[in-house]
Scaffold this active site. Structure first.
Site, PDB file in Angstrom:
ATOM      1  N   GLY A 152       0.789  -1.240   0.000  1.00 47.28           N
ATOM      2  CA  GLY A 152       0.000   0.000   0.000  1.00 47.28           C
ATOM      3  C   GLY A 152       0.813   1.278   0.000  1.00 47.28           C
ATOM      4  N   CYS A 187      -6.460  -8.110  -1.652  1.00 45.70           N
ATOM      5  CA  CYS A 187      -5.729  -6.902  -1.268  1.00 45.70           C
ATOM      6  C   CYS A 187      -6.342  -5.762  -2.066  1.00 45.70           C
ATOM      7  CB  CYS A 187      -4.253  -7.084  -1.627  1.00 45.70           C
ATOM      8  SG  CYS A 187      -3.285  -5.562  -1.605  1.00 45.70           S
ATOM      9  N   ASN A 188      -6.763  -4.719  -1.356  1.00 48.17           N
ATOM     10  CA  ASN A 188      -7.381  -3.597  -2.055  1.00 48.17           C
ATOM     11  C   ASN A 188      -6.405  -2.858  -2.950  1.00 48.17           C
ATOM     12  OD1 ASN A 188     -10.326  -2.680  -1.027  1.00 48.17           O
ATOM     13  ND2 ASN A 188      -9.276  -3.888   0.525  1.00 48.17           N
ATOM     14  N   CYS A 246      -9.306  -1.742   2.802  1.00 49.56           N
ATOM     15  CA  CYS A 246      -8.028  -2.429   3.036  1.00 49.56           C
ATOM     16  C   CYS A 246      -8.355  -3.677   3.835  1.00 49.56           C
ATOM     17  CB  CYS A 246      -7.053  -1.541   3.810  1.00 49.56           C
ATOM     18  SG  CYS A 246      -5.566  -2.413   4.364  1.00 49.56           S
ATOM     19  N   THR A 247      -7.786  -4.802   3.434  1.00 48.21           N
ATOM     20  CA  THR A 247      -8.177  -6.073   4.053  1.00 48.21           C
ATOM     21  C   THR A 247      -7.626  -6.233   5.472  1.00 48.21           C
ATOM     22  OG1 THR A 247      -6.335  -7.153   2.931  1.00 48.21           O
ATOM     23  CG2 THR A 247      -8.476  -7.242   1.858  1.00 48.21           C
ATOM     24  N   HIS A 248      -6.765  -5.303   5.914  1.00 48.25           N
ATOM     25  CA  HIS A 248      -6.364  -5.318   7.320  1.00 48.25           C
ATOM     26  C   HIS A 248      -7.452  -4.728   8.225  1.00 48.25           C
ATOM     27  CE1 HIS A 248      -2.192  -6.080   6.081  1.00 48.25           C
ATOM     28  NE2 HIS A 248      -1.835  -6.161   7.341  1.00 48.25           N
TER      29      HIS A 248
END
Lengths: 263, 263
Positions: free
Chosen positions: A28, A58-59, A168-170
């Site tokens: 990112g 993942c974005n 965001c995948t986090h």
């Protein structure tokens, strides 16, 4: 892993081949060109394992690399941006807030995806570069994380949004902290959940042909590959996927480049 | 850049060839094996440019990769760990605090370097994984940074140290915040400054033979290479090195691997 967990919930009968490019993360903060190069290499590795569909979990990859990756892949490639946008707009918001990495937000991909569905919806965006490091540090419920959320997102809260899209995948891991900050009036939408539900529906409709994957038996278990040995990774898989002895293999980064040259 | 600035101050007449592996940073969260692979590739690239000495301007590389890199290089390779340890012990401390990335601290390199000089000095260490992201975000003087410093370093302050060794080349940028936290009784030592002074002294003593570098004229200016295009990089070079039009070139990551295979 938030995406893999969502896919497993939507598709309990499918084997998953996971590649975590731990030797080159985070994506990112990197330029779109570099993210595209990495995404193409990673996809070639997964195709080599005989997968029937690829998910860009993942974005940042979804935002800047999807058309190139899909045109080369020959199998469906799903990102999280379109599904996140669809799911956010299903709530009929007037104003959507989108948060993500610097590269995702800088790409404008979410504004474009939302405008393609409904150009009348207003979109506010904010890059939150410190969220990923804070989450990696495990400070999911921590005064410092609350302070960083306030620093980044007070203007968005003051502008008033109906829906907050986690780009965001986090970020699902700090969903509770974000809910506390935004309060009850803001719906929080996770792009990964949206994508996994769409993937499950497409598979049920038979949109993806069965591949040789299941017949061979070799990949009946899910397989996890990482490019850098990571002490925490087994714990993560166990925690997220309830697999007590996951099949995890470290592969040298050169192997990704070899796959790419061969394709 | 804190190291390059220190080298420029110590050696104003030498051309610098800088390689910033921006496509794969940060190193401090990656395994020693991966850091060693990257360090060997980066060194081969610099040797290909005809440099007479290589500086590992990164504590993580210095802590885990130096012997391998030096044995392959054929020119002197300087790290920052030994010089930081020497400079810290020159203050005759009883108890030294060392802070750095997870991989640097996990390696135990500073404890070993200090024990080789004076085994009676007590060493306290603390990994501070959020400092690099906070510094990259530009929050050098920020309440959140102060809170993170307090979270990581209150036990070290309570234990009482005489010297704090900055075991990461990012950390000089939050030196003021660290000074405020530790107060006047703690000396703060920057490993990069120590190394640059040592490099200057060695060059003055003629320890490094002049190479073909200066004669060719091609590298009279300092050259900066990065593996990922980075919008901020030119600003950084201008701010740190007072070069208004620095020679900056983006190189594809594959070029590092080619250099390595050829060597």
């Amino acid at each position: 892993m938030t995406v893999v967990r969502a896919i497993r919930a939507a598709l309990p009968g499918e084997a998953i081949v996971y590649l975590g490019d731990t030797a080159r993360v985070p994506y990112g903060t990197k330029s779109p060109d570099t993210v595209r190069t990495y995404a193409r290499q990673n996809t070639a590795f997964l195709l080599d394992k005989g997968v029937k569909a690829v998910v860009a979990a993942c974005n940042t990859v979804s935002a800047v690399a999807l058309p190139e990756v899909e045109s080369e892949a020959g199998v469906p490639v799903l990102g999280v941006v379109e599904w996140g946008a669809l799911n956010a707009l299903a709530r009929h918001p007037h104003r959507v807030g989108v948060i993500g990495t610097a590269t995702t937000i800088g790409s404008g991909a979410y504004e474009r995806a939302i405008a393609r569905i409904d150009a009348s919806v207003e979109v506010l965006t904010q890059a939150c570069p410190l969220f990923v490091p804070l989450i990696e540090e495990g400070w999911w419920s921590h005064a410092v994380t609350d302070a960083v959320i306030a620093e980044y997102l007070t203007p968005m809260r003051e502008s008033g949004i109906d829906v907050l899209l986690l780009g965001c995948t986090h970020y699902p891991l700090i969903r509770s902290a974000l809910e506390r900050f935004f309060g009850d009036t803001v719906d929080i939408v996770d792009s990964a959940e949206s994508m996994a539900r769409a993937l499950g529906a497409a598979l049920e409709r038979g949109e993806f042909a069965p591949s040789g994957l299941d017949a061979s038996g070799a990949l009946e278990r899910s397989h996890y590959y990482v490019t850098d040995r990571c002490n925490h990774f087994q714990k993560l898989v166990t925690a997220f996927m309830c697999e007590t002895k996951p099949a995890i293999e470290s592969i040298p980064i050169e192997q990704l480049l070899q796959v790419r040259s061969a394709s």
